[in-house]
Design an enzyme around this catalytic site. Sequence first.
Site, PDB file in Angstrom:
ATOM      1  N   ASP A 102      -4.243  -6.263  -3.647  1.00 44.14           N
ATOM      2  CA  ASP A 102      -5.120  -5.998  -4.795  1.00 44.14           C
ATOM      3  C   ASP A 102      -4.309  -5.425  -5.956  1.00 44.14           C
ATOM      4  O   ASP A 102      -3.205  -4.888  -5.759  1.00 44.14           O
ATOM      5  CB  ASP A 102      -6.198  -4.974  -4.407  1.00 44.14           C
ATOM      6  CG  ASP A 102      -7.119  -5.498  -3.323  1.00 44.14           C
ATOM      7  OD1 ASP A 102      -7.213  -6.730  -3.177  1.00 44.14           O
ATOM      8  OD2 ASP A 102      -7.733  -4.673  -2.625  1.00 44.14           O
TER       9      ASP A 102
HETATM   10  N1  URA Z   1      -6.751  -4.707   2.151  1.00 42.46           N
HETATM   11  C1  URA Z   1      -7.290  -4.350   0.963  1.00 42.46           C
HETATM   12  O1  URA Z   1      -8.431  -3.907   0.916  1.00 42.46           O
HETATM   13  N2  URA Z   1      -6.562  -4.503  -0.147  1.00 42.46           N
HETATM   14  C2  URA Z   1      -5.286  -4.960  -0.149  1.00 42.46           C
HETATM   15  O2  URA Z   1      -4.646  -5.042  -1.198  1.00 42.46           O
HETATM   16  C3  URA Z   1      -4.728  -5.320   1.095  1.00 42.46           C
HETATM   17  C4  URA Z   1      -5.486  -5.182   2.219  1.00 42.46           C
END
Ligand code: URA
Length: 230
Positions: A102
């Site tokens: 993310d």
């Molecule tokens: N899980 C998440 O919620 N976000 C990420 O960036 C990676 C794994």
Amino acid sequence: MRLDKFLCDCSDLTRTMAGKLIRQGEVLVDGVVIKQPAFHINEQNEVEFDGVVLTLTPGHRYFMLHKPQGYVCSNDDPDHPTVFFLLDEPSPAKLHVVGRLDLDTTGLVLITDDGQWSHRVTSPRHECAKTYHVWLADPIAPETAELFAEGILLRSERDKTRPAKLEVLGECEARLTIHEGKYHQVKRMFAAVGNKVIGLHREQVGDLVLDEALAPGEYRELTAEEIAAF
Ligand code: URA
């Protein structure tokens, strides 16, 4: 190899664009303008386009990046810089991210142009482990590790998550290892037990640990051993 194919392989050009540029007389072979896209070249020929002598990148490319916050794991984004802004590599459009993080997540990101390799890393069938350091808004409830080990049902999913390992590091801090990569999985797992992720950092993918010599925003090539580990 055909001149138009060589031009594509060395750049982000499509075959059509390469053909057009060659026909326009923009490409030189050994200092002579060649206007036939099908013209055959070999390793000894020097091909020049836009004042630059082109060379083929031998084989595939593999990198690990320490992703900082605020960068998107995609090739193109209208609102945020992408992780490719952090790379100083030719033909970045030929590279892709192996398993996205993310915008606000930091840590280990793998980047390659080898589609088969990235499939081995991300395909659910291979169950490649991913380990995250997680910071939470609220204290971790005592039953969380057991619930994650059994698998929990996330909102709008049909199946439970695969067994995951939670190692509690502090009242609001943990290390979580999962073996799949559902959308926002870690955040959704903690949301499912009534908590909220406020910081997330990927430490490891499979046996590959983020190189601690890499500061946020830095990257390096993978070694042959690291590539072969998947
Ligand atoms: N899980 C998440 O919620 N976000 C990420 O960036 C990676 C794994």
